[in-house]
Scaffold this motif. Sequence first.
Motif, mmCIF file in Angstrom:
data_model
loop_
_atom_site.group_PDB
_atom_site.id
_atom_site.type_symbol
_atom_site.label_atom_id
_atom_site.label_comp_id
_atom_site.label_asym_id
_atom_site.label_seq_id
_atom_site.Cartn_x
_atom_site.Cartn_y
_atom_site.Cartn_z
ATOM 1 N N ALA A 147 0.962 -1.232 -0.133
ATOM 2 C CA ALA A 147 0.034 -0.039 -0.063
ATOM 3 C C ALA A 147 0.858 1.240 0.040
ATOM 4 O O ALA A 147 1.372 1.843 1.162
ATOM 5 N N LEU A 150 -2.202 -1.483 -3.554
ATOM 6 C CA LEU A 150 -3.675 -1.593 -3.200
ATOM 7 C C LEU A 150 -4.185 -0.213 -3.194
ATOM 8 O O LEU A 150 -5.261 0.059 -3.263
ATOM 9 N N ALA A 181 -7.847 -6.250 -3.264
ATOM 10 C CA ALA A 181 -7.574 -6.674 -1.953
ATOM 11 C C ALA A 181 -8.587 -7.923 -1.475
ATOM 12 O O ALA A 181 -8.213 -9.066 -0.985
ATOM 13 N N GLN A 192 -7.950 -12.328 0.007
ATOM 14 C CA GLN A 192 -8.122 -11.991 1.154
ATOM 15 C C GLN A 192 -7.126 -11.414 1.634
ATOM 16 O O GLN A 192 -6.278 -11.839 2.748
ATOM 17 N N ILE A 193 -6.560 -10.227 1.384
ATOM 18 C CA ILE A 193 -5.708 -9.523 1.960
ATOM 19 C C ILE A 193 -6.065 -8.622 3.125
ATOM 20 O O ILE A 193 -7.119 -7.894 3.001
ATOM 21 N N LEU A 194 -5.495 -8.889 4.474
ATOM 22 C CA LEU A 194 -5.744 -8.094 5.455
ATOM 23 C C LEU A 194 -4.477 -7.145 5.805
ATOM 24 O O LEU A 194 -4.531 -5.893 5.931
ATOM 25 N N ALA A 195 -3.518 -7.730 5.779
ATOM 26 C CA ALA A 195 -1.988 -7.359 6.365
ATOM 27 C C ALA A 195 -1.368 -6.655 5.158
ATOM 28 O O ALA A 195 -1.360 -7.281 3.930
ATOM 29 N N ILE A 196 -0.499 -5.910 5.394
ATOM 30 C CA ILE A 196 0.258 -5.268 4.468
ATOM 31 C C ILE A 196 1.763 -5.394 5.090
ATOM 32 O O ILE A 196 1.986 -4.714 6.204
ATOM 33 N N PRO A 197 2.640 -5.571 4.326
ATOM 34 C CA PRO A 197 2.641 -6.288 3.028
ATOM 35 C C PRO A 197 2.379 -7.711 2.986
ATOM 36 O O PRO A 197 2.648 -8.407 4.123
ATOM 37 N N LYS A 212 0.590 -17.711 1.867
ATOM 38 C CA LYS A 212 0.482 -16.381 2.084
ATOM 39 C C LYS A 212 1.683 -16.024 3.211
ATOM 40 O O LYS A 212 1.636 -16.821 4.284
ATOM 41 N N ILE A 213 2.357 -15.002 3.006
ATOM 42 C CA ILE A 213 3.480 -14.609 4.182
ATOM 43 C C ILE A 213 3.222 -13.066 4.138
ATOM 44 O O ILE A 213 3.260 -12.365 3.290
ATOM 45 N N ILE A 214 2.920 -12.877 5.482
ATOM 46 C CA ILE A 214 2.940 -11.558 5.682
ATOM 47 C C ILE A 214 3.988 -10.782 6.562
ATOM 48 O O ILE A 214 4.744 -11.680 7.136
ATOM 49 N N GLY A 215 4.120 -9.640 6.383
ATOM 50 C CA GLY A 215 5.347 -9.082 7.047
ATOM 51 C C GLY A 215 6.362 -8.410 5.981
ATOM 52 O O GLY A 215 6.461 -8.501 4.902
ATOM 53 N N ASP A 216 7.417 -7.896 6.779
ATOM 54 C CA ASP A 216 8.508 -7.182 5.577
ATOM 55 C C ASP A 216 9.361 -8.415 5.183
ATOM 56 O O ASP A 216 10.601 -7.979 4.550
#
Lengths: 95, 583
Positions: free
Chosen positions: A15, A47, A54, A58-63, A75-79
């Motif tokens: 985002a 986004l 999104a 099913q995107i919730l978290a960024i990135p 899915k892997i969230i976080g930096d």
Amino acid sequence: MVRIDKKWELRLYVAGKTPKSVTALSNLKKYCEEHLKGQYRIEVVDLLEKPQLAEGDQILAIPTLVRKVPEPIRKIIGDLSNEEKVLVGLNIRPA
Amino acid sequence: MSKSQKNKEPVQYGTLPKALTGITGLDEITGGGLPYGRPSLICGEAGSGKTLMSIEFIVRGAVQYNEPGVFVAFEEKSDELAINVASLGFDLKKLQAENKLKIDHVHIDRSEIEETGEYDLEGLFIRLGYAIDSIGAKRVVLDTLENLFSGLNNQAVLRAELRRLFTWLKEKGVTAIITGERGEGALTRQGLEEYVSDCVILLDNRVVNQITTRRLRVIKYRGTVHGTNEYPFLIDEDGISVLPVTSLKMANTVSTERISTGVKALDDMLGGRGLYRGGSVLVSGTAGTGKTSLAASFANETCNRKEKCIYFAMEESPNQIIRNIRSIGIDLQKHVDSGLLIFNASRPNLHGLEMHLVAMHKCIKKYRPSVVIIDPITNFINIGSVSEVKNMLVRMIDFLQEEQISVMFTALSLNTIVNEQTDEGVSSLVDAWILVRDIEFNGERNRGLYVMKSRGMKHSNQVREFIITGNGLQLVDVYLGPDGILTGSAREQQMLLEQTGEAIRNSAVTRKDREIIRKRKVLEAKIASLHTEFESVEEELNKVYLEEELKKEILRKNREEVIKIRRGETEENVQTSKTSRKK
């Protein structure tokens, strides 16, 4: 060591150009060059520009990094700062 | 409910603006709905109706108040949700097609997600923001936000992001509902209440004596007054109805109009004109004393006046009542057919007291009758304590008075303490109390009826015998004789006895009369004979007198003759002297 039979399709949701997004993208690129050279494709979805995307993944978290191919979707969230976790998560390296 | 009026209130007084929920009763408790443009928390245990309440908020907002809404479902898929609420008459698909509603299913699966490094929930914000902007939503529901906690590990991030989410929602100016599962010792498992501080509503589903009652309580509502009690609510085919328990003021308008009870003689006992419209009357009595018959004739009378009547049957089924009442010459079926009489039969232990109240409320609001009959209230005691039943009836009477609806309760009194208390408890609430009781005497049981009290009218203090005949109900004066009160066949017997006595007396009188006449005749005859006797005596006397006279005359004549002869006069002389004397 490099698997030729597989092609990796990765999508990174961000985002805007936030520090986390930038870190995540550079981390991802680094891992892919190391482990999947020539067999991967990274698509970056901002986004802020395409908010309608999104819902689909099913995107919730960024990135969020989504592995579209090979199946199943992961899915892997976080930096993506933890290389080990990213590689396991993407099934590049068995856990 | 005058919604438009309530809508204006915040504007007029400059208080907290509110968004009407459209949920029956909830707007009354909260004084106009949820805080407009702010998030509210609805918390409760599983199955307490959180999702339903929030979706009703969204749907009613979209349909009734033209405020499109976004429903973010963390638990159910959009299709599942649509099916679940279709039974309540909510067509989510159609609303979605009309762009009045957007359902966003947020799916979090821990097995799919790996966390590494820093992240935030900007994705959720973007999704929500997009959904809100795409339909111009004014209302948002997040159901159940706590699922985030099970899907993601980093609590610190989550909490920081939640705080940011609520601030963001406020900035967006949407009226939001966040639902949360009730936690141990806290309102929600994740302590969501610390983020949402404007309005917190707790839903509860309590089982007492195997009967479940849903309750709702406004725990907190900043910047406004609100009802603080626990309010029962009902989920049925029309959605949620909350019952605002008692109106605080007792400022009901009263009517001086009188309505007939359907039994002429009873009307006569009630000051000659029956009950007040909007009043409440309790008919109590032991088993089989004709309480239902009285109630049915009241219903019949009401329908004959072309007014609506709702009959809440708590013991018998409608058909049973109709059949039984036909035997006393009252046809309720025709009123049912014409739609004037509505039967609503339910067993008292079908659901809790509060639910009964809510269900009755709903039914009354729907049909707007002028008379309501509850037959009987007795069995309510099985599902609540005396004071609870009393409370419920207070609220019922209160509500009915407000609506100017007359109500007749019937109550069975047994010789147990509990029921006597019920009678007592209710009797102080009602305007009129008619007692039907057994009078057992002379080996038979009869019904006696009297008016225990009747506010605001001059009512009879007499016990009447209450007779149920094939042509309806009748009241007869009981026989008050030297042996006390007589009823039934004893009364009939006594009356017959009296009739016989009268007949005997009558015949005695006529005999005496005849005797007198006869005596008079005899006397008169005697008088006549005496009279005749007197005449004969008189005649006799007269005769003697005349003879005397005659004798005297003759004697005188003879003397004259003798004198003549002595003087030597001739026969002619005697003759002339005789004529001259005559001259």
